[in-house]
Scaffold this motif. Structure first.
Motif, PDB file in Angstrom:
ATOM      1  N   VAL A  49       0.852  -1.189   0.000  1.00 46.18           N
ATOM      2  CA  VAL A  49       0.000   0.000   0.000  1.00 46.18           C
ATOM      3  C   VAL A  49       0.889   1.241   0.000  1.00 46.18           C
ATOM      4  CG1 VAL A  49      -1.822   1.278   1.181  1.00 46.18           C
ATOM      5  CG2 VAL A  49      -1.787  -1.231   1.298  1.00 46.18           C
ATOM      6  N   VAL A  50       0.650   2.132  -0.956  1.00 44.21           N
ATOM      7  CA  VAL A  50       1.407   3.374  -1.094  1.00 44.21           C
ATOM      8  C   VAL A  50       0.421   4.534  -1.041  1.00 44.21           C
ATOM      9  CG1 VAL A  50       2.934   4.730  -2.576  1.00 44.21           C
ATOM     10  CG2 VAL A  50       3.149   2.233  -2.509  1.00 44.21           C
ATOM     11  N   LEU A  51       0.725   5.539  -0.218  1.00 38.35           N
ATOM     12  CA  LEU A  51      -0.154   6.689  -0.041  1.00 38.35           C
ATOM     13  C   LEU A  51       0.565   7.956  -0.510  1.00 38.35           C
ATOM     14  CD1 LEU A  51      -2.795   7.915   1.109  1.00 38.35           C
ATOM     15  CD2 LEU A  51      -1.645   8.049   3.337  1.00 38.35           C
ATOM     16  N   ASP A  52      -0.020   8.624  -1.493  1.00 38.89           N
ATOM     17  CA  ASP A  52       0.515   9.880  -2.033  1.00 38.89           C
ATOM     18  C   ASP A  52      -0.316  11.020  -1.456  1.00 38.89           C
ATOM     19  OD1 ASP A  52       1.619  11.928  -3.486  1.00 38.89           O
ATOM     20  OD2 ASP A  52       0.952  11.213  -5.446  1.00 38.89           O
ATOM     21  N   ILE A  53       0.250  11.741  -0.477  1.00 36.18           N
ATOM     22  CA  ILE A  53      -0.492  12.783   0.239  1.00 36.18           C
ATOM     23  C   ILE A  53      -0.232  14.138  -0.413  1.00 36.18           C
ATOM     24  CG2 ILE A  53      -0.747  13.990   2.437  1.00 36.18           C
ATOM     25  CD1 ILE A  53      -0.082  11.395   3.850  1.00 36.18           C
ATOM     26  N   GLY A  54      -1.311  14.841  -0.740  1.00 39.61           N
ATOM     27  CA  GLY A  54      -1.179  16.063  -1.519  1.00 39.61           C
ATOM     28  C   GLY A  54      -0.860  15.717  -2.962  1.00 39.61           C
ATOM     29  N   ALA A  55      -1.569  14.731  -3.481  1.00 45.08           N
ATOM     30  CA  ALA A  55      -1.243  14.148  -4.790  1.00 45.08           C
ATOM     31  C   ALA A  55      -1.491  15.093  -5.951  1.00 45.08           C
ATOM     32  CB  ALA A  55      -2.056  12.866  -4.993  1.00 45.08           C
ATOM     33  N   GLY A  56      -2.323  16.109  -5.759  1.00 43.63           N
ATOM     34  CA  GLY A  56      -2.607  17.037  -6.850  1.00 43.63           C
ATOM     35  C   GLY A  56      -3.183  16.324  -8.054  1.00 43.63           C
ATOM     36  N   THR A  57      -2.573  16.524  -9.207  1.00 46.48           N
ATOM     37  CA  THR A  57      -3.088  15.945 -10.450  1.00 46.48           C
ATOM     38  C   THR A  57      -2.576  14.534 -10.705  1.00 46.48           C
ATOM     39  OG1 THR A  57      -1.336  17.100 -11.654  1.00 46.48           O
ATOM     40  CG2 THR A  57      -3.481  18.180 -11.547  1.00 46.48           C
ATOM     41  N   GLY A  58      -1.897  13.945  -9.740  1.00 43.98           N
ATOM     42  CA  GLY A  58      -1.661  12.505  -9.759  1.00 43.98           C
ATOM     43  C   GLY A  58      -0.448  11.995 -10.502  1.00 43.98           C
ATOM     44  N   HIS A  59       0.487  12.853 -10.878  1.00 46.89           N
ATOM     45  CA  HIS A  59       1.645  12.380 -11.647  1.00 46.89           C
ATOM     46  C   HIS A  59       2.518  11.430 -10.823  1.00 46.89           C
ATOM     47  CE1 HIS A  59       1.200  14.843 -15.289  1.00 46.89           C
ATOM     48  NE2 HIS A  59       0.637  15.723 -14.484  1.00 46.89           N
ATOM     49  N   ALA A  60       2.776  11.759  -9.562  1.00 46.43           N
ATOM     50  CA  ALA A  60       3.598  10.875  -8.727  1.00 46.43           C
ATOM     51  C   ALA A  60       2.876   9.561  -8.464  1.00 46.43           C
ATOM     52  CB  ALA A  60       3.959  11.562  -7.410  1.00 46.43           C
ATOM     53  N   SER A  61       1.569   9.620  -8.258  1.00 38.78           N
ATOM     54  CA  SER A  61       0.799   8.393  -8.045  1.00 38.78           C
ATOM     55  C   SER A  61       0.919   7.461  -9.243  1.00 38.78           C
ATOM     56  CB  SER A  61      -0.677   8.739  -7.794  1.00 38.78           C
ATOM     57  OG  SER A  61      -0.833   9.535  -6.645  1.00 38.78           O
ATOM     58  N   ALA A  62       0.845   8.041 -10.443  1.00 39.19           N
ATOM     59  CA  ALA A  62       0.960   7.232 -11.654  1.00 39.19           C
ATOM     60  C   ALA A  62       2.351   6.603 -11.765  1.00 39.19           C
ATOM     61  CB  ALA A  62       0.668   8.090 -12.882  1.00 39.19           C
ATOM     62  N   LEU A  63       3.389   7.368 -11.416  1.00 32.56           N
ATOM     63  CA  LEU A  63       4.749   6.830 -11.470  1.00 32.56           C
ATOM     64  C   LEU A  63       4.924   5.663 -10.507  1.00 32.56           C
ATOM     65  CD1 LEU A  63       6.873  10.111 -11.677  1.00 32.56           C
ATOM     66  CD2 LEU A  63       6.659   8.358 -13.444  1.00 32.56           C
ATOM     67  N   MET A  64       4.351   5.799  -9.300  1.00 29.66           N
ATOM     68  CA  MET A  64       4.506   4.734  -8.305  1.00 29.66           C
ATOM     69  C   MET A  64       3.668   3.512  -8.649  1.00 29.66           C
ATOM     70  SD  MET A  64       5.041   6.824  -4.714  1.00 29.66           S
ATOM     71  CE  MET A  64       3.659   7.964  -4.910  1.00 29.66           C
ATOM     72  N   LYS A  65       2.529   3.721  -9.293  1.00 29.73           N
ATOM     73  CA  LYS A  65       1.737   2.587  -9.752  1.00 29.73           C
ATOM     74  C   LYS A  65       2.473   1.833 -10.858  1.00 29.73           C
ATOM     75  CE  LYS A  65      -1.912  -0.029  -9.789  1.00 29.73           C
ATOM     76  NZ  LYS A  65      -2.277  -0.879  -8.633  1.00 29.73           N
ATOM     77  N   LYS A  66       3.166   2.578 -11.721  1.00 32.25           N
ATOM     78  CA  LYS A  66       3.962   1.939 -12.766  1.00 32.25           C
ATOM     79  C   LYS A  66       5.143   1.190 -12.162  1.00 32.25           C
ATOM     80  CE  LYS A  66       6.409   2.970 -17.079  1.00 32.25           C
ATOM     81  NZ  LYS A  66       6.806   4.049 -18.038  1.00 32.25           N
ATOM     82  N   ARG A  67       5.729   1.749 -11.120  1.00 34.59           N
ATOM     83  CA  ARG A  67       6.873   1.122 -10.459  1.00 34.59           C
ATOM     84  C   ARG A  67       6.459  -0.138  -9.734  1.00 34.59           C
ATOM     85  NH1 ARG A  67      11.611   4.110  -8.185  1.00 34.59           N
ATOM     86  NH2 ARG A  67      12.749   2.706  -6.789  1.00 34.59           N
ATOM     87  N   TRP A  68       5.295  -0.105  -9.094  1.00 36.41           N
ATOM     88  CA  TRP A  68       4.796  -1.258  -8.336  1.00 36.41           C
ATOM     89  C   TRP A  68       3.373  -1.589  -8.807  1.00 36.41           C
ATOM     90  CZ3 TRP A  68       6.565   2.722  -4.549  1.00 36.41           C
ATOM     91  CH2 TRP A  68       7.908   2.548  -4.209  1.00 36.41           C
ATOM     92  N   PRO A  69       3.214  -2.284  -9.912  1.00 29.19           N
ATOM     93  CA  PRO A  69       1.885  -2.527 -10.487  1.00 29.19           C
ATOM     94  C   PRO A  69       0.932  -3.276  -9.567  1.00 29.19           C
ATOM     95  CG  PRO A  69       3.635  -3.103 -12.043  1.00 29.19           C
ATOM     96  CD  PRO A  69       4.296  -2.863 -10.739  1.00 29.19           C
ATOM     97  N   LYS A  70       1.483  -4.118  -8.689  1.00 26.18           N
ATOM     98  CA  LYS A  70       0.620  -4.905  -7.810  1.00 26.18           C
ATOM     99  C   LYS A  70       0.239  -4.170  -6.527  1.00 26.18           C
ATOM    100  CE  LYS A  70       2.361  -9.366  -9.455  1.00 26.18           C
ATOM    101  NZ  LYS A  70       2.996 -10.656  -9.079  1.00 26.18           N
TER     102      LYS A  70
END
Length: 294
Positions: A49-70
């Protein structure tokens, strides 16, 4: 503790800026890229489980989802329109989740998150030790916190220019690097490491700087700000005070101090500090039970 920020103003400002944020947030993207590099501290570990706090428009969230797809990646932001924009970054096959909530009141279970990532969000927080205590509450033992914020040298030129024209604050208060580290220690994080960068952005004139700040949602949210329009006279006086600061190339400088930190959640049973006091947390399995013989 007294509040320095108006959270409703912060939410409104970032909600209005949702559609213009990406075009204006070059500095935020650069800081994000540097913070993402610190994910290598996890080495071969794969977070659940990864939590992106203050994610804004989600670019970091997308990068971390790509890094850890599961992994379950959660993009959390106080402004719902920002999360609407973040939908565009989420892949259709395995999208990250979006959660509208306040960083100071995380609606997640204790010990439920492996990694907390927070890029340039904490400068809008009044009580850093309390927020870090909340971060530590939701992190699993040994979980990683990666975060960045702005330091006190941020927008010093703008602050000085408006001080010559107005007796009300126009720039937020930013925590010093020592305060940031102390807040991590007070919350009980272990092995904190802090670093800083100083960026200088340049602008044609003061209106160009102010337009970019509005486009990013980074407007004056202090509770003691002037609640009426600045007025042409005061703005002209601030612009005149800014003029002597022009660089050799004719542009106006704008300083941005960025503080980076990473730290680890401690082992099970270590107390969480809240309000200056230790709050013990002991798993039930670690409590000895004496059974009465009959």
């Amino acid at each position: 503790m007294p509040s320095h920020f108006d959270p409703r103003h912060v939410r409104r400002a970032f909600s209005r800026a949702a559609s213009s944020y990406d075009a204006a947030a070059a500095l935020q993207r650069e800081v994000q890229s540097r913070l993402v590099e610190s994910l290598d501290y996890l080495e071969a570990r794969r977070p659940e489980v990864v939590l992106d706090i203050g994610a804004g428009t989600g670019h970091a969230s997308a990068l971390m989802k790509k890094r850890w797809p599961k992994a379950q990646v959660i993009a959390l932001d106080i402004a719902l329109p920002m999360l609407d924009q973040a939908r565009r970054q989420a892949g259709w096959w395995k999208p990250f989740q979006r959660l509208c909530a306040d960083a100071a009141a995380l609606p997640l279970a204790d010990n439920s998150v492996d990694v907390i990532f927070s890029n340039l969000c904490l400068q809008w927080v009044d009580d850093l030790p309390a927020v870090f205590a909340g971060f530590r509450r939701v992190l699993k033992p040994g979980g990683l916190l990666l975060c960045s914020t702005f330091g006190p040298e941020t927008l010093i030129e703008l602050n000085e220019a408006f001080a010559a024209a107005d007796d009300r604050p126009h720039v937020s208060r930013f925590a010093q690097i020592a305060q940031f580290g102390d807040a991590l220690m007070m919350a009980g994080f272990r092995d904190p490491v802090l670093d800083r960068d100083l960026f200088t952005l340049t602008y044609e004139d003061l209106p160009a700087l102010m337009r970019e700040l509005r486009a990013m949602g980074a407007t004056n949210a202090r509770v003691d700000r002037r609640h009426t329009l600045t007025g042409r006279g005061r703005f002209a006086a601030a612009a005149a005070a800014y003029e002597p600061m022009r660089l050799a190339d004719g542009t106006l400088p704008s300083s941005w101090e960025v503080i980076y930190a990473h730290a680890w959640a401690p082992d099970p049973g270590a107390p969480i500090r809240e309000g200056g006091h230790d709050v013990a947390s002991v798993p039930v399995s670690a409590i000895p039970i004496r059974r009465k013989q009959t």
